[in-house]
Design an enzyme around this catalytic site. Structure first.
Site, PDB file in Angstrom:
ATOM      1  N   ALA A  86       0.348  -1.337   0.006  1.00 21.02           N
ATOM      2  CA  ALA A  86      -0.090   0.606  -0.337  1.00 21.02           C
ATOM      3  C   ALA A  86       0.573   1.502   0.171  1.00 21.02           C
ATOM      4  O   ALA A  86       1.828   0.980  -0.799  1.00 21.02           O
ATOM      5  CB  ALA A  86      -0.494  -0.745   1.736  1.00 21.02           C
ATOM      6  N   ASN A  87       0.729   2.376   0.199  1.00 23.60           N
ATOM      7  CA  ASN A  87       1.277   3.447   0.339  1.00 23.60           C
ATOM      8  C   ASN A  87      -0.204   4.432   0.993  1.00 23.60           C
ATOM      9  O   ASN A  87      -1.030   4.365   1.587  1.00 23.60           O
ATOM     10  CB  ASN A  87       1.511   3.796  -0.935  1.00 23.60           C
ATOM     11  CG  ASN A  87      -0.343   4.330  -1.544  1.00 23.60           C
ATOM     12  OD1 ASN A  87      -0.797   5.021  -1.252  1.00 23.60           O
ATOM     13  ND2 ASN A  87      -0.542   4.086  -3.229  1.00 23.60           N
ATOM     14  N   ARG A  88       0.859   6.052   1.218  1.00 21.47           N
ATOM     15  CA  ARG A  88       0.675   6.873   2.426  1.00 21.47           C
ATOM     16  C   ARG A  88      -1.002   7.280   2.128  1.00 21.47           C
ATOM     17  O   ARG A  88      -0.587   8.029   3.238  1.00 21.47           O
ATOM     18  CB  ARG A  88       1.663   7.407   2.989  1.00 21.47           C
ATOM     19  CG  ARG A  88       2.778   6.707   3.570  1.00 21.47           C
ATOM     20  CD  ARG A  88       3.429   7.804   4.870  1.00 21.47           C
ATOM     21  NE  ARG A  88       5.025   6.633   4.529  1.00 21.47           N
ATOM     22  CZ  ARG A  88       4.665   6.270   5.639  1.00 21.47           C
ATOM     23  NH1 ARG A  88       3.892   6.127   6.876  1.00 21.47           N
ATOM     24  NH2 ARG A  88       6.037   5.571   5.777  1.00 21.47           N
ATOM     25  N   SER A  89      -1.041   7.431   1.228  1.00 21.05           N
ATOM     26  CA  SER A  89      -2.646   8.755   0.340  1.00 21.05           C
ATOM     27  C   SER A  89      -3.212   7.566   1.543  1.00 21.05           C
ATOM     28  O   SER A  89      -3.621   7.435   1.873  1.00 21.05           O
ATOM     29  CB  SER A  89      -2.688   7.942  -1.011  1.00 21.05           C
ATOM     30  OG  SER A  89      -3.934   8.797  -1.227  1.00 21.05           O
ATOM     31  N   ALA A  98      -3.606   7.313  -5.375  1.00 20.73           N
ATOM     32  CA  ALA A  98      -2.213   6.947  -5.254  1.00 20.73           C
ATOM     33  C   ALA A  98      -2.211   5.028  -5.607  1.00 20.73           C
ATOM     34  O   ALA A  98      -2.721   4.619  -4.737  1.00 20.73           O
ATOM     35  CB  ALA A  98      -1.553   7.502  -4.790  1.00 20.73           C
TER      36      ALA A  98
END
Ligand code: CTP
Length: 404
Positions: free
Chosen positions: A211-214, A277
């Site tokens: 995942a990512n921090r969006s 994102a």
């Protein structure tokens, strides 16, 4: 001061969401409105008339049978000396009274006696919201031209239960008040928009994912801003913890593949704003069972495959929306990379931002963007994500009107 000179009679009925009414009073007043509060008996169990009076700078009306209040203003005048009657929170009980014309306390008597527009912000447990009597009452109230904002999906304050029943946030209520009292232009009426937002989750096994921090804050704000200008908006959202925006159809997805199919099934559209994102890679074959550590052996390498590029697919699609907008999340060479993405992805506009950790943009509430198009680059000042959304929606409306 969008609400300058507007008089709002705010009825607070008794639910845990009454705590948000305090902030609502502030938000209305900072836009120039005067707020005259009426509280039900139950509401006073949740917030005190003292706090409501202090924030509204007004007398707080609580009692139908108060000799003083009746001589001073009286419930009939209370009901008429305003531009809007706003009920927030509106409990299931008060809605039932409204639907049946009961008038045995000050809030219900005022609601029966008013000839002004009425806006209610329901808040209740999801089971109560879905209960047959409430469903019938909602239909009756709609037929009686009562406007409604929410309730929203999300977690309930008191029980942690999830479902529909949470009161709309104060700013969403303010937007609905504005809509009723000073209907804005709806330059995007009749236009369809698809917006992506949030991260995607790409499973490694049933319990792990990439995942990512969006946070989804910017994409959700854009969807809401387009809806406010009258667009018919579908928001395709990856997994986020923020609530669904008001006035928008939301399609919740997990992976990039799912996001792409949701976006494609939203075509044809006039506007696409791809803010998500999207994870660039997915695990080639995610394990059906949890991957276990093997004592003494190195971890198995993850084999990755590239995900579909949703913006690029839309930008080059046979059924391409007339206006395609992408974002560029960069940590260096923002302008050069932004321009490159404009061309590579077939977009009309790229909104580029520097997401280096020091900027606090990813996950934060503010944004500082460069708007890149074939006619040049515009640097926007440091703004809240809501302000960026409102400006972008206005820019979209302008672009569409000049090509219409
Ligand atoms: N995007 C997309 N699908 C992907 C990757 C990105 O739709 N698989 C979109 C994003 O929503 C955004 C734009 O493409 O509007 C740019 O995303 P960004 O993450 O900045 O760039 P990438 O294309 O992923 O390129 P890189 O990671 O190399 O910077």
């Amino acid at each position: 001061m969008e609400l300058q000179g507007k008089r709002i009679l705010l009825i607070i009925s008794g639910g845990i969401a009454a705590y948000k009414s305090l902030d609502l009073i502030r938000r209305l007043r900072e836009r120039g409105a005067t707020v005259r509060p009426v509280m039900s008996r139950a509401a006073q169990e949740f917030v005190t008339p003292l706090a409501v009076g202090a924030l509204s700078a007004s007398h707080v009306y609580t009692d139908l049978f108060s000799r003083e209040d009746e001589q001073d203003v009286g419930h009939i005048r209370l009901a008429r000396e305003c531009d809007l009657v706003l009920v927030a929170p509106a409990t299931a009980d008060l809605m039932a009274k409204m639907a049946h014309g009961l008038a045995d306390d000050l809030p219900s008597a005022v609601l029966l006696a008013t000839d002004r527009p009425v806006l209610i912000a329901p808040a209740m447990n999801p089971v109560m919201w879905n209960a047959a009597p409430t469903r019938r009452n909602v239909e009756t109230l709609k037929a009686d031209s009562i406007s409604m904002i929410g309730p929203m999906k999300g977690e309930m304050a008191e029980s942690g239960e999830a479902g529909t029943g949470r009161m709309a946030e104060p700013l969403e209520i303010v937007a609905a008040v504005l809509d009723l009292l000073s209907p804005q232009d709806k330059p995007l009426a009749g236009k369809r928009a698809i917006v992506t937002s949030g991260p995607t989750h790409e499973p490694i096994d049933p319990v792990r994912y990439i995942a990512n921090r969006s946070s989804g804050k910017q994409g959700h704000a854009i969807a809401a801003a387009l809806a406010r200008l009258g667009a018919d908006v579908t928001l395709v959202s990856g997994p986020v913890t923020i609530p669904d925006p008001a006035g928008v159809a939301v399609n919740h997805v997990e992976t990039a593949d799912q996001m792409l199919s949701a976006v494609l099934s939203g075509l044809p559209a006039d506007i696409a704003v791809m803010v998500a994102a999207v994870a660039d890679w997915r695990v080639v074959s995610s394990a059906g069972q949890k991957i276990k550590k093997q004592p003494g052996e190195p971890p198995a390498p993850l084999q990755l495959a590239e995900n579909p590029d949703i913006l690029k697919t839309i930008g080059h699609h046979a059924n391409r929306p007339g206006l395609v907008i992408g974002f560029a999340a960069e940590t260096q060479d923002v302008e050069t990379n932004g321009r490159r993405k404009l061309e590579a992805k077939g977009a009309d506009i790229i909104v580029a931002n520097d997401v280096s950790p020091a900027t606090g943009i990813m996950g934060g509430d503010r944004n500082r963007v460069k708007v890149i198009s074939r006619s040049g680059i515009e640097q926007w000042p440091d703004l809240s994500k809501d302000e960026v959304a409102a400006r972008l929606a206005a820019l979209i409306a302008e672009r569409l009107s000049s090509t219409a």
